[in-house]
Design a protein around this motif. Structure first.
Motif, PDB file in Angstrom:
ATOM      1  N   SER A 129      -3.526  66.698  54.030  1.00 25.31           N
ATOM      2  CA  SER A 129      -4.916  67.132  53.905  1.00 25.31           C
ATOM      3  C   SER A 129      -5.107  67.920  52.605  1.00 25.31           C
ATOM      4  CB  SER A 129      -5.282  67.976  55.131  1.00 25.31           C
ATOM      5  OG  SER A 129      -6.336  68.837  54.814  1.00 25.31           O
ATOM      6  N   GLY A 132      -5.153  65.568  49.742  1.00 31.80           N
ATOM      7  CA  GLY A 132      -6.438  64.875  49.730  1.00 31.80           C
ATOM      8  C   GLY A 132      -7.530  65.732  49.114  1.00 31.80           C
ATOM      9  N   HIS A 240      -6.806  60.669  54.800  1.00 32.73           N
ATOM     10  CA  HIS A 240      -7.201  61.727  53.867  1.00 32.73           C
ATOM     11  C   HIS A 240      -7.641  61.158  52.532  1.00 32.73           C
ATOM     12  CE1 HIS A 240      -5.866  64.853  56.639  1.00 32.73           C
ATOM     13  NE2 HIS A 240      -4.911  63.996  56.961  1.00 32.73           N
TER      14      HIS A 240
END
Lengths: 504, 508
Positions: A129, A132, A240
């Protein structure tokens, strides 16, 4: 927060394959347009003592580097080296992947090495995450992970060793017992009817012969070591907004080395789906480890490398060859480690010989073409000839015989009057034997006179000054004559200069 | 409830190791006072079509056998056979491990091919059921896929499952699985040092040997969870069940390991039997286990008791490697790849008797008197007896001798109108193999042998059968009637020794 890395330090070292310049080169070859590394923003997540990041920072003074790690001991070691080397373009801090405050920063390059498979699932999710959220539009990430199916054979040994050391608290004793267990397995596998070693035996032998104690502790004995199938990893990335672009090692994405019948089936099974294709390649090779380049899903990497992209990169090669035969259509073989490739075009052969002879220096395609023209006594080379050469160079790259880099560090390759080593190198010898070159390789200086020499390479001393200061450091019975000593010194410094060790 | 097993039949084969007579012997050797087999009660959990249990029921007519399975179709098949055979000591039921209740305790419980292949809550219910259904001195046998070496199998399973994807037509799934295995075989490096022996064998088995339905239910099973031995042992302990031994003790001992390894093993495992067992699995990279567990409160010794042999039956499972019985040198006896040296006239004589009379099961005293006759002695001393019991234990642990807790009643010398086991005759209607009362699976390569057995129903003499078969096969064989008679006579004697014929008092 104390981590297992505080008890036993993990030896970190600069990794050429995780260098932004390398990521840039591979991504450029598959048609992406990443940011030029020299002026980019770079983040390393889980940087340890930042050996890698610091070496990058020293070679790319106009880029900005950020790193964080959970181990405060490692971060302190790194910070101290940064201070000594006087680097101002890098900052590292203690940080936790699940809480680290990204703010509104974005990064052109994000490096995550040795984390994904070795953290709990919730950290793994926080990690991807974070990647991302932190990558720029055309940003690239480096991610390494242990892979299935190949890791199943490794897992046998990991779990046997872990079972054996369970309940032992002292890390050193744990490591001793793990070696003992591996040795037990080795003895068990030694049966008269078994003549050959298989990959499992080699894992056992690797642990016994080549495994550094602290690496054994953190890798093989890691409480978490969760390999993953490529297709699962790919879907995790997709959640992500990230995608797999390529392996960092060109030879490990070299589809053409597989048997034609195998390739045909992979194409048939995957029906044009890139992720499936990679997955079947992993099945075909029983892959156990990946070092990947990732990008955002809005990027569209090419399936096959674009030879013309070499024009924007630097070439280098450590190839060796036995006899020179430039006759057209007579194949000449170039080797690097256990890899080899043969070329029969004269131009390619000349280019390869030139690259090999100036190793490890990096050259542009234009420089290479000029030199080829001179050697072949040709005014100019036709477009067809150059295109054929580019195709050959791509093949050599995919075979791991030619390397492509995205950056040309500033160093002097010829010995100057008053040699000057990088500030980082001089700071490093004060802390330990390992020193990093601007070409991102490492050299070890074990003996005190050599280390003192590096410290003195500050650009104020001539060769004679250096000789006069260092020679007396040798014990009486080992001290060479002044002439011999000066000669040896020049020889060694010339070698260091070629390796990208000197800035002046 | 419909199960995966309703879609594709799983072929169940009677297995000598799953016979209560075998479980009894192993349990006794390791100090569990398992009850006498003849009148015992046995339960098979997940019995499929009950073929194994039916063959046990035929060989132990006074014992009671109960089996249940989630697959209604399999149970229906089994029930039909039971009623055709008129077998009254066996009951097959539809049943679910999570809800099935025993009426009375069982002395022997067999759970083959279930533990690794069911969800965790069923695994949990399974051990609970064993704990509640097992009699205090009974033993249960649970098979499961074992780590560490199941990891190499897991590679192939998972790759095949990925390739099968979302398909759910069994035939298509099996085809895809084989396609993947062929792909992997194509990819496997032919370079030296890259072979992964176990893995490459597995690939080969899927392509060339695997029965399609076995592939469907094992390799492609949605759940296939191997366990380390220590994990299974801990799970059993949690339910008040403790490790007794492996069902095949000779697989457990690693007789082939040199002394140095055994010593190392003892040190590493701190001489704790369960830990040692785990290290054996590490040492030989085990991939499958059939573990015996019991309620017995005694801690396991992990060492067999030679004196238990006196209460058991002994049979040979080896061949003699040398024939020079009289020579003053050790004789070699071999089973598969294992060989042992036997020294001294008495021990040699014992082994030779077992080889010559195989598969006959002897009581210890009976075996000793046969051996004495061979070497012209009246009796043996107490010391000789002790040594012999120890030697037989060693031979058992290396797989050269088998120990059983039961001898079925069977006819060794064919009578006038022999009767073959009705279950064997039924089996030969649909396949070429038949299970004897001694639980040996015999394969019949040609139709003549097969048809002879089917004719052995107690209404025909051998001469009747010779007439019938000669008539039937006269166009297909060159054998004269006399030659055919000789062949059938010899075969019949061999089959009788293998325990195919019911005892003469069963002729009614």
């Amino acid at each position: 927060m104390a981590t297992t890395y505080d008890a036993i330090a993990y030896p970190t070292f600069p990794r050429l394959l995780a260098h932004p310049g390398h990521l840039y080169a591979v991504a450029t070859m598959v048609g992406l347009s990443p940011a030029p590394p020299e002026i980019s923003n770079i983040l390393e997540i889980g940087c340890g003592d930042a050996s890698h990041l610091i070496a990058c920072a020293a070679a790319m003074p106009e880029a900005t580097f950020t790193g964080f790690d959970l181990s405060s001991a490692a971060i302190e070691r790194g910070q101290s080296l940064i201070r000594t080397a006087g680097l101002t373009n890098i900052s590292i801090e203690v940080g936790d992947i699940t809480k680290w405050n990204l703010g509104d920063r974005t990064f052109d390059y994000v490096i995550i090495d040795g984390i994904y498979s070795w953290v709990p699932a919730f950290v793994r999710h926080a990690l991807i995450s974070l990647v991302g959220r932190s990558l720029t539009e055309n940003g690239l990430a480096y991610l390494s992970a242990n892979m299935y199916p190949g890791c199943y054979t490794r897992r046998m040994l990991w779990e046997m060793m872990k079972f054996h050391v369970e309940g032992i608290d002292d890390p050193e004793q744990k490591i001793d017992e793990a070696y003992r267990m591996a040795d037990f397995i080795r003895v068990c596998r030694e049966k008269p009817e078994r003549k050959r070693q298989d990959p499992f035996d080699r894992d056992v032998e690797n642990v016994l012969k080549n495994r550094d104690r602290s690496i054994l502790y953190h890798d093989e004995l890691s409480p978490i070591n969760e390999p993953v199938y490529f297709h699962r990893l790919a879907s995790h990335l997709a959640d992500h907004g990230l995608q797999f672009v390529s392996e960092v090692l060109p030879q490990s994405m070299n589809f053409s080395t597989l048997e034609p019948a195998v390739r045909e089936r992979i194409e048939q099974f995957s029906g044009g789906d890139r992720i499936k294709r990679e997955q079947y390649i992993d099945f075909a090779t029983l892959r156990r480890f990946r070092q990947m380049i990732l990008a955002r899903t809005n990027q569209t990497p090419l399936r096959d490398p674009d030879p013309q992209a070499i024009r924007n990169l630097f070439l280098t090669s450590s190839a060796s060859f036995e006899t020179i035969d430039l006759t057209p259509d007579v194949p000449m073989t170039f080797r690097s480690d256990d890899r080899e490739i043969a070329f029969d075009r004269t131009l390619t052969k000349v280019a390869m010989i030139l690259l090999a002879s100036c190793s490890p220096q990096r050259v542009t395609l234009d420089e290479l073409l000029d030199e080829c023209g001179r050697q072949m006594q040709r005014e100019s080379l036709s477009d067809e000839e150059v295109d054929a050469l580019l195709n050959d160079l791509v093949r050599a790259w995919l075979h791991g015989i030619v390397y492509l880099r995205g950056t040309q560090p500033r160093y002097v390759s010829k010995l100057s009057e008053q040699p000057h080593a990088s500030a980082l190198a001089r700071a490093q010898v004060m802390a330990g034997p390992t020193v990093t070159c601007l070409l991102h390789t490492t050299i070890r200086f074990e003996d005190p006179p050599s280390r003192r020499l590096i410290e003195l390479l500050d650009g104020t001393r001539t060769i004679d000054d250096l000789a006069n200061e260092i020679r007396p450091l040798f014990p009486d019975d080992q001290r060479p004559s002044p002439d011999e000593f000066r000669e040896g010194l020049v020889r060694n410094l010339t070698l260091l200069a070629r390796s990208g060790f000197l800035v002046g | 409830m419909s199960t995966l097993y309703d879609a594709v039949d799983y072929p169940t084969l009677p297995r000598i190791l799953g016979h209560p007579g075998h479980m009894h012997a192993v349990a006794r050797m390791f100090g569990v006072p398992a009850p006498a087999v003849a009148n015992s009660r046995m339960l098979e959990i997940g019995c499929g079509d009950g073929f194994h249990l039916i063959s046990c029921a035929v060989s132990v007519p006074q014992a009671t056998f109960v089996g249940f399975d989630l697959s209604r179709e399999a149970i229906a098949r089994g029930k039909a056979i039971v009623s055709r055979l008129g077998q009254t000591n066996i009951r097959l039921e539809d049943g679910d491990i999570t809800t099935w209740q025993p009426d009375e305790p069982f002395d022997f419980i067999l759970v083959h091919g279930v533990y690794s292949w069911v969800p965790e809550f069923v695994r949990e219910a399974l051990l609970q059921l064993i704990a509640s259904a097992l009699s205090p001195s009974g033993v249960a046998c649970v098979s499961y896929n074992a780590y560490p070496a199941s990891y190499t199998r897991q590679m192939l399973w998972e790759m095949m499952k990925y390739h099968v994807g979302e398909r759910n037509d069994p035939k298509e799934m099996i085809d895809k699985a084989i396609e993947l295995a062929e792909f992997i075989q194509l990819c496997r490096p032919k370079m030296e040092g890259e072979e992964l022996e176990l893995f490459d064998n597995d690939v080969d088995i899927v392509i060339n040997k695997q029965i399609r339905s076995v592939l469907y239910h094992d390799e492609l099973a949605p759940i296939n969870q191997p366990f380390y031995f220590h994990e299974f042992a801990a799970h059993a302990r949690h339910h008040g069940l403790r490790f007794v031994s492996e069902l095949e003790p000779h697989v457990m001992t690693n007789g082939e390991f040199p002394q140095a390894i055994n010593t190392l093993l003892q040190t590493l495992s701190h001489v704790n039997p369960e830990r040692r067992e785990q290290y054996y699995d590490f040492a030989c990279l085990r991939r499958f286990r059939q573990t015996l567990i019991a309620k017995s409160p005694h801690e396991p010794k992990g060492i067999p008791d030679p004196h238990a042999i006196r209460e058991l039956y002994i049979a040979g499972n080896c061949v003699a490697g040398s024939v020079d019985f009289a020579a003053d040198e050790p004789m070699v006896f071999m089973a598969g790849e294992t060989a042992i040296n036997v020294d001294g006239p008495l021990a040699k004589a014992v082994m030779l008797v077992l080889v010559d009379e195989r598969p006959r099961r002897f009581r210890f005293d009976e075996l000793v008197s046969f051996a004495c006759a061979k070497i012209g002695r009246e009796s043996i001393t107490k010391e000789e007896e002790e040594v012999l019991l120890r030697d037989l234990t060693t031979a058992w642990l290396t797989g050269l001798v088998v120990l059983k807790g039961y001898v079925p009643d069977y006819e060794v010398t064919p009578g006038e109108r022999p009767i073959a086991s009705p279950f064997a005759r039924f089996q030969l209607e649909q396949s070429s193999s038949a299970t004897t009362l001694l639980m040996l699976n015999l394969n019949f390569a040609d139709d003549i042998g097969r048809m002879m057995v089917q004719q052995l129903d107690g209404t025909r003499t051998l001469e009747d059968i010779v007439d019938e078969l000669h008539q039937k096969f006269k166009n297909e064989t060159d054998l004269s009637k006399d030659q055919l008679r000789t062949v059938l006579q010899q075969n019949l004697e061999k089959l009788a020794r293998g325990g195919l014929l019911l005892p003469s008092h069963a002729h009614a």
